[in-house]
Design an enzyme around this catalytic site. Sequence first.
Site, PDB file in Angstrom:
ATOM      1  CG  ASN A   8       2.456  -2.333   0.174  1.00  0.00           C
ATOM      2  OD1 ASN A   8       2.891  -3.270   0.618  1.00  0.00           O
ATOM      3  ND2 ASN A   8       2.740  -1.470   0.659  1.00  0.00           N
ATOM      4  NE  ARG A  92       5.571  -4.480   3.393  1.00  0.00           N
ATOM      5  CZ  ARG A  92       4.618  -4.253   4.010  1.00  0.00           C
ATOM      6  NH1 ARG A  92       3.542  -4.086   4.027  1.00  0.00           N
ATOM      7  NH2 ARG A  92       4.447  -4.674   5.194  1.00  0.00           N
ATOM      8  CG  HIS A 180       6.978  -1.172   9.498  1.00  0.00           C
ATOM      9  ND1 HIS A 180       6.332  -1.146  10.379  1.00  0.00           N
ATOM     10  CD2 HIS A 180       5.561  -1.839   8.533  1.00  0.00           C
ATOM     11  CE1 HIS A 180       5.236  -1.991  11.201  1.00  0.00           C
ATOM     12  NE2 HIS A 180       4.841  -2.395   9.702  1.00  0.00           N
ATOM     13  NE  ARG A 239       1.362  -7.832  12.964  1.00  0.00           N
ATOM     14  CZ  ARG A 239       2.056  -7.483  12.346  1.00  0.00           C
ATOM     15  NH1 ARG A 239       3.305  -7.840  12.113  1.00  0.00           N
ATOM     16  NH2 ARG A 239       1.598  -6.738  10.912  1.00  0.00           N
ATOM     17  CD  GLU A 377       4.867   0.494   3.529  1.00  0.00           C
ATOM     18  OE1 GLU A 377       3.242   0.348   2.626  1.00  0.00           O
ATOM     19  OE2 GLU A 377       4.980   0.039   4.730  1.00  0.00           O
TER      20      GLU A 377
END
Length: 392
Positions: A8, A92, A180, A239, A377
Site C-alpha cells: 500500500n 492498492r 478510499h 489538501r 485496507e
Amino acid sequence: MDAIAVINAGSSSIKFAVYDTRSKLLQRMLAGSIRDLGASPRFIANNGAGDVLETKAWEEGASLSHEDAMAFLLETLPALMQGHRVCAVGHRVVHGGERYTSPVRVDADILRELETLIPLAPLHQPHNLALIRTLLETEPGLPQIACFDTAFHHTMSPVERAFALPRDITEHGVRRYGFHGLSYEYIASVMVLRDPALSARVVVLHLGNGASMCAMQGGSSVATTMGFTALDGLPMGTRCGSLDPGVVLYLMAELQMNDRQIQELLYHRSGLLGVSGISSDMRTLEASDAPGAKEAIDLFVHSIKRHLGALAATLGGLDGIVFTAGIGENSALVRERVCRDAAWLGIELDDAANRTGASRITTASSAVSAWIIPTDEEAVIAKHTQRMITDT
Ligand code: ADP
C-alpha cells in the site's frame, strides 16, 4: 509459495503486509511500513501478533525514493518470513478510471493504461505503479493484482457521478469517481457484525491524512465527498478539499500561477497545514495553543458537519455513522465535536465511551448510533488477491 504480499504505497510511506494462504481465513503473519520517506525514514516490521520483529531509522535528514524503499523491503522481508514464499502481490492503486471497477491482474499493457491516470491522482498513482513496474521487471512470472480505491463507488447513480459540464468535456471521463474505496469496503464488510442496523443508511467517515466521507445503503456506496480527484470534499492534512473552481481561475489569471504551482498549492500546502501554518498532523494541532491550530480544527469539523448533512439528505435519513482511519479512530475531540454538531440528526454521544475509544460511542437511547471501527485496507487487498489467483 504460500504467502500473499500486500503493498500500500502512499505519498510518503509504503505499508506492507504478508498473509499465510494455507488457512482459508488469510492469516496475517507480517506487517509494517516505511514512513516519512522524504525526511528521516523509519522502518518497522511486526509479526502477526503485533510483536516488533525489526526496526530501522535512517539518519536525520535522509530520504528514500519509493524505489529505494521497495528495494529495501525486497532485501529485508524474506529473512522475516520464516521460509514462506510469496505467490502473489496485491497492490492498492488509487485510480482505476472508468474501466476498472474490480481488481485486475496487471500486465505491461494494463500498466501503461493505468499510467494515463497519473494526472488524476498525482500524489499516489505514480508510486503505486512504480512498484508494480519494478516487480514486473524483476519477477515477471509473479501475479500482481491491482485493487482500486475508486472501484467501491461504481454503485453511485449517474446523477451522483455527474458534473454539470457539457458532454464534450464529460466524455473524457470527467466525473466524480470517489476514493478510499478499499477502506470503505472493509468497513462495509464488518460493520453489520457490530450491529445489523448498519446495513441500512450509514455515513462512514474516513478521517486520516486523506479524508473523505461515504454514504452507504446496504453496504454499497451511494455518494461520497471526493470527486474526480482526491482533492474534493473535506479539507485534509495538506489538501484543500472543496473549492470554488473560480479560485483556480483567479490564481491563474491574477496571481499568474501555472498548473504545477497550483497543483503544489492545492495538494501540499493547503488543508490543516495551510490554515494552521503549523502542521498537517491532527495530534500536533490538538496539542497547540496557537490560534491557527484552532482555526484549522474548526474548519475541518465544520466541513464534516456540512457534508454529513448533505450525505444524510442523499440517503433520505440516517441510521448510523462510523469513524475510521487515523483521526477517526484516535481523536476523541474530533469525534465529540462531530457528534455534538450532528445532534439534530438524532446522535446522542456517550462521553465516557468516546473518551475511552469504545466500539459504540452513542448512548443506548440514541436514535442514530455512532461507532469507531479501525480500518484494514490490506486485508481487503489480500482477499481480492487470493480470489483472483484462485479463480484464474
Ligand atoms: P494516512 O492517510 O497517511 O494513512 P492515517 O490514517 O494514519 O493517515 O491518519 C493520520 C492522521 O491521524 C494524522 O493527522 C494524525 O495526527 C492523526 N492521528 C493519529 N493518532 C491520533 C491521535 N491520537 N489523536 C489525534 N489525531 C491522531
